[in-house]
Design a protein around this motif. Structure first.
Motif, PDB file in Angstrom:
ATOM      1  N   UNK A 141      37.321  27.944  35.601  1.00  0.00           N
ATOM      2  CA  UNK A 141      38.189  29.353  33.922  1.00  0.00           C
ATOM      3  C   UNK A 141      37.583  30.939  35.086  1.00  0.00           C
ATOM      4  N   UNK A 142      37.689  30.324  36.132  1.00  0.00           N
ATOM      5  CA  UNK A 142      37.871  31.953  36.668  1.00  0.00           C
ATOM      6  C   UNK A 142      38.944  32.937  36.086  1.00  0.00           C
ATOM      7  N   UNK A 143      40.462  31.746  35.878  1.00  0.00           N
ATOM      8  CA  UNK A 143      41.614  32.940  35.138  1.00  0.00           C
ATOM      9  C   UNK A 143      41.289  33.370  34.147  1.00  0.00           C
ATOM     10  N   UNK A 144      40.745  32.558  33.287  1.00  0.00           N
ATOM     11  CA  UNK A 144      40.835  32.251  31.740  1.00  0.00           C
ATOM     12  C   UNK A 144      39.599  34.360  31.309  1.00  0.00           C
ATOM     13  N   UNK A 145      38.337  33.779  32.776  1.00  0.00           N
ATOM     14  CA  UNK A 145      37.669  35.029  32.292  1.00  0.00           C
ATOM     15  C   UNK A 145      38.600  36.854  32.503  1.00  0.00           C
ATOM     16  N   UNK A 146      39.440  36.534  33.737  1.00  0.00           N
ATOM     17  CA  UNK A 146      40.224  37.193  34.166  1.00  0.00           C
ATOM     18  C   UNK A 146      41.316  38.032  33.674  1.00  0.00           C
ATOM     19  N   UNK A 147      41.936  37.351  33.123  1.00  0.00           N
ATOM     20  CA  UNK A 147      42.556  37.262  31.766  1.00  0.00           C
ATOM     21  C   UNK A 147      41.879  38.068  30.520  1.00  0.00           C
ATOM     22  N   UNK A 184      40.893  39.998  44.522  1.00  0.00           N
ATOM     23  CA  UNK A 184      41.995  41.734  44.719  1.00  0.00           C
ATOM     24  C   UNK A 184      41.423  42.398  43.923  1.00  0.00           C
ATOM     25  N   UNK A 185      40.489  42.135  42.806  1.00  0.00           N
ATOM     26  CA  UNK A 185      40.036  42.514  41.223  1.00  0.00           C
ATOM     27  C   UNK A 185      39.004  43.867  41.876  1.00  0.00           C
ATOM     28  N   UNK A 186      38.504  42.686  42.838  1.00  0.00           N
ATOM     29  CA  UNK A 186      36.973  42.740  43.405  1.00  0.00           C
ATOM     30  C   UNK A 186      37.244  43.753  44.549  1.00  0.00           C
ATOM     31  N   UNK A 187      38.303  43.691  45.025  1.00  0.00           N
ATOM     32  CA  UNK A 187      38.360  45.213  46.196  1.00  0.00           C
ATOM     33  C   UNK A 187      38.785  45.664  45.517  1.00  0.00           C
ATOM     34  N   UNK A 188      39.938  45.800  44.573  1.00  0.00           N
ATOM     35  CA  UNK A 188      40.255  47.625  43.275  1.00  0.00           C
ATOM     36  C   UNK A 188      39.448  47.783  43.423  1.00  0.00           C
ATOM     37  N   UNK A 189      38.046  47.527  42.596  1.00  0.00           N
ATOM     38  CA  UNK A 189      37.020  47.663  42.353  1.00  0.00           C
ATOM     39  C   UNK A 189      36.187  48.312  43.115  1.00  0.00           C
ATOM     40  N   UNK A 190      36.144  48.267  44.381  1.00  0.00           N
ATOM     41  CA  UNK A 190      34.711  48.891  45.355  1.00  0.00           C
ATOM     42  C   UNK A 190      33.859  48.152  45.067  1.00  0.00           C
ATOM     43  N   UNK A 191      34.279  46.723  44.340  1.00  0.00           N
ATOM     44  CA  UNK A 191      32.651  46.246  43.812  1.00  0.00           C
ATOM     45  C   UNK A 191      32.119  45.174  45.720  1.00  0.00           C
ATOM     46  N   UNK A 192      33.268  45.606  46.692  1.00  0.00           N
ATOM     47  CA  UNK A 192      32.680  44.525  47.932  1.00  0.00           C
ATOM     48  C   UNK A 192      30.902  45.513  48.198  1.00  0.00           C
ATOM     49  N   UNK A 193      31.424  46.323  48.147  1.00  0.00           N
ATOM     50  CA  UNK A 193      30.209  48.213  48.683  1.00  0.00           C
ATOM     51  C   UNK A 193      29.315  47.713  47.280  1.00  0.00           C
ATOM     52  N   UNK A 194      28.705  47.512  46.481  1.00  0.00           N
ATOM     53  CA  UNK A 194      28.003  47.180  45.526  1.00  0.00           C
ATOM     54  C   UNK A 194      27.530  46.082  45.726  1.00  0.00           C
ATOM     55  N   UNK A 267      50.362  47.283  45.307  1.00  0.00           N
ATOM     56  CA  UNK A 267      49.953  47.239  44.506  1.00  0.00           C
ATOM     57  C   UNK A 267      50.890  47.667  43.009  1.00  0.00           C
ATOM     58  N   UNK A 268      52.334  47.913  43.636  1.00  0.00           N
ATOM     59  CA  UNK A 268      53.654  47.423  42.646  1.00  0.00           C
ATOM     60  C   UNK A 268      53.293  45.843  42.187  1.00  0.00           C
ATOM     61  N   UNK A 269      53.449  45.062  42.889  1.00  0.00           N
ATOM     62  CA  UNK A 269      52.928  43.979  42.668  1.00  0.00           C
ATOM     63  C   UNK A 269      51.681  43.471  41.294  1.00  0.00           C
ATOM     64  N   UNK A 270      50.879  44.007  41.707  1.00  0.00           N
ATOM     65  CA  UNK A 270      49.729  43.550  41.633  1.00  0.00           C
ATOM     66  C   UNK A 270      49.139  44.429  40.357  1.00  0.00           C
ATOM     67  N   UNK A 271      50.184  45.720  39.985  1.00  0.00           N
ATOM     68  CA  UNK A 271      50.206  46.594  38.429  1.00  0.00           C
ATOM     69  C   UNK A 271      51.229  45.277  37.148  1.00  0.00           C
ATOM     70  N   UNK A 274      49.229  43.039  36.198  1.00  0.00           N
ATOM     71  CA  UNK A 274      48.697  42.807  34.603  1.00  0.00           C
ATOM     72  C   UNK A 274      49.424  43.425  33.730  1.00  0.00           C
ATOM     73  N   UNK A 275      50.753  43.707  33.695  1.00  0.00           N
ATOM     74  CA  UNK A 275      50.971  43.838  32.523  1.00  0.00           C
ATOM     75  C   UNK A 275      51.504  42.233  32.209  1.00  0.00           C
ATOM     76  N   UNK A 276      52.037  41.558  33.200  1.00  0.00           N
ATOM     77  CA  UNK A 276      51.785  40.439  32.997  1.00  0.00           C
ATOM     78  C   UNK A 276      50.424  39.756  31.887  1.00  0.00           C
ATOM     79  N   UNK A 277      50.056  39.934  32.681  1.00  0.00           N
ATOM     80  CA  UNK A 277      48.512  39.327  31.744  1.00  0.00           C
ATOM     81  C   UNK A 277      47.918  39.702  31.130  1.00  0.00           C
TER      82      UNK A 277
END
Length: 571
Positions: A141-147, A184-194, A267-271, A274-277
């Motif tokens: 259910x990763x998609x549910x958590x992300x949604x 994509x979410x993890x990389x955009x938030x730079x969570x890999x550094x954490x 990034x436009x595609x990601x936006x 995100x809007x569709x989600x």
């Protein structure tokens, strides 16, 4: 690559007591809060939370759907604990898939994420909610958590000071890293550094294990490889043009080999995604709230139907009350229990002997209201017969008519509730005989909302029987005190309960044919009075003899016209 369920007993012997303390706390919660329920069905739920849909309906019914800083009630904590246990105890993949499907349809993750965001000080609640997100991501259910923005919450909690919360967060990120969309979410938030920081500096082996697993999943993912390839292509282009490359992107093996661009088609595609989600999440939230509202309305209709059935049974017995009041023996009516007869006798004796506002009188009024409110179907007629014989209603009405409603508001509330319940079980004739109708009609204009509601409810109950609608004395009181106009004004009252009671009273009043006959009689009387007064004024102006034409054209004397006026006034 997914993290195991956090409530699994295999994680109990963890260093620092991290996972073991969590497992013990959750086990104690289920033993204490859920009564130690044991069953072959692993989806054990509290009695009031039968399904995932019920849990979602309850959580969506909270103030602001969980987005409130007020302490969470015990039922909501039970609901979250039940869902956490169901996820952690799923036996096989089929059970997990079925449970994830129910969670996806019910939209229960959204309010849980909002609750966790606003109640971070409640560590036990945080453990339960985070275990839901972690195990849901592990069960597919990763998609549910992300949604429902659960991924953002997990990434934010990576830096939490609580070791247990940080362990839940890094385990959840590890499970989410199995999904390309979540990468994509993890990389955009730079969570890999954490995650790299936690891998190097954490003293907890479970945190280091989950951080290493998450980083391995990220490095093996297609989005990460695509970003690395894009960075290398950009570096080669810059090198071919003779421009210096950034130090952070000079080596693919460095700690951070890429930087997110300010704007790109990706990034436009990601936006757009995100809007569709967000649109899908809003639609799902609306559907869930609508379903919860339907469930609540259905329950309310069922409760109303039960009350209507009881009311119809009482109305059918109201005809038998006339024989009781006329002195008949009541036929096969069973006698009232001796202890209740003694109680009513003591109440009537107290109200007749000392009709004041003393503590003893207030206690007697409260006992009378309790007796009338607890009457069941089998004892309605015996209770009414006993009340008619002892007659405690007459001194009660006299007390409520003379007491100061502002200084003794509670006494008035209790006394009016006794009259309302008496009329509701078929004792409207007793209320009328004691003069309670005039009291109720006068208190309709009270500025106290509770008094106005009880008075309007009493009028509604009194008018709910055909006998009272056909009673000329009752309808005369309604006409004399302007009950219809007052009830029409109360329909616009800001209190919804007062409006509902006033509307019901008006609907009952409209069915009375006697009231309409009295209105016609008053109209005729007013017509003859105005005609007689006009004739008297014309005679005094013109000095005519004592003969004048009456309203029907026949010659009448002034004395006859005055007698005519008196007669119609009496009518």
């Amino acid at each position: 690559p997914g993290a195991p369920p956090l409530l699994d007993t295999a994680l109990a012997p963890a260093p620092l007591g991290a996972c073991g303390a969590i497992a013990e706390a959750l086990a104690a919660l289920f033993r204490g809060s859920l009564g130690g329920v044991e069953s072959a069905d692993t989806r054990i739920r509290p009695p009031n939370m039968a399904t995932v849909v019920d849990i979602a309906a309850h959580l969506h019914s909270l103030p602001d759907a969980g987005a409130s800083d007020e302490p969470l009630d015990e039922d909501s904590t039970h609901a979250i604990a039940q869902l956490a246990r169901a996820l952690s105890e799923a036996k096989n993949e089929d059970d997990e898939a079925e449970l994830v499907s129910e969670i996806r349809r019910a939209g229960v993750v959204g309010p849980i994420v909002r609750i966790l965001s606003h109640h971070r000080a409640d560590t036990q609640l945080m453990y339960l909610g985070l275990s839901i997100l972690v195990n849901l991501a592990d069960a597919g259910g990763a998609d549910v958590v992300l949604l429902h923005r659960g991924g953002d919450l997990l990434i934010e909690l990576l830096a939490d000071e609580d070791v247990n919360i940080a362990y839940y967060a890094v385990a959840g990120v590890q499970n989410l890293s199995c999904s390309p969309d979540c990468v994509h979410l993890i990389l955009d938030a730079r969570a890999d550094e954490q995650l790299r920081t936690m891998l190097k500096s954490s003293d907890n082996e479970h945190i280091r294990r989950c951080a290493a697993g998450a980083l391995a999943n990220i490095r093996a993912s297609v989005p990460y490889k695509a970003r690395i390839a894009a960075e290398r292509t950009a570096e080669e282009r810059l090198a071919s043009q003779g421009q210096p490359s950034s130090p952070s992107a000079s080596s693919a093996s460095s700690a951070r080999s890429w930087k997110p661009r300010k704007w790109s088609p990706r990034s436009e595609q990601s936006l757009q995604q995100a809007l569709e989600a967000r649109v899908k999440a809003d639609a799902l939230l609306f559907e869930t709230r609508w379903r919860a509202a339907v469930v609540l309305q259905s329950a309310a209709r069922r409760r109303l139907g039960v009350r209507v059935l009881h009311a119809l049974q009482w109305r059918e017995r109201a005809l038998d009350l006339a024989e009781v009041l006329d002195g008949a023996d009541g036929g096969d009516v069973p006698p009232l229990p001796a202890e209740r007869v003694d109680e009513l006798t003591a109440i009537a004796t107290r109200l007749r002997s000392a009709c004041d506002t003393s503590t003893e009188t207030k206690a007697a009024v409260l006992r009378l209201a309790t007796e009338l409110s607890e009457a069941d179907d089998a004892l309605c007629l015996p209770l009414l017969r006993t009340v008619a014989q002892l007659d405690p209603i007459r001194p009660l009405v006299r007390l409520l008519s003379t007491v100061d409603t502002s200084a003794h508001a509670h006494l008035v509330h209790v006394g009016l509730s006794a009259l309302v319940n008496l009329a509701d079980i078929g004792g409207a004739a007793l209320v009328k005989r004691a003069g309670g109708i005039d009291l109720l009609l006068r208190l309709l204009l009270s500025s106290d909302e509770s008094i106005a509601f009880l008075a309007s409810a009493g009028v509604q109950n009194v008018l709910s029987t055909r006998k009272m609608l056909d009673d000329a004395e009752c309808m005369s009181a309604m006409l004399r005190l302007g009950a219809e106009a007052t009830l029409v004004a109360l329909v616009e009252h800001p209190n919804e309960s007062v409006c509902r009671a006033a509307t019901g009273a008006l609907a009952n009043l409209a069915q009375s044919a006697v009231l309409q006959q009295l209105k016609d009689a008053v109209a005729v009387a007013e017509h003859y009075r105005s005609q007689a007064e006009l004739d008297l004024r014309e005679q005094s102006k013109g000095g005519l003899p004592g003969i004048a034409g009456s309203c029907d054209g026949s010659p009448r004397s002034v004395a006859a016209e005055l007698a005519n006026m008196t007669m119609y006034d009496a009518v």
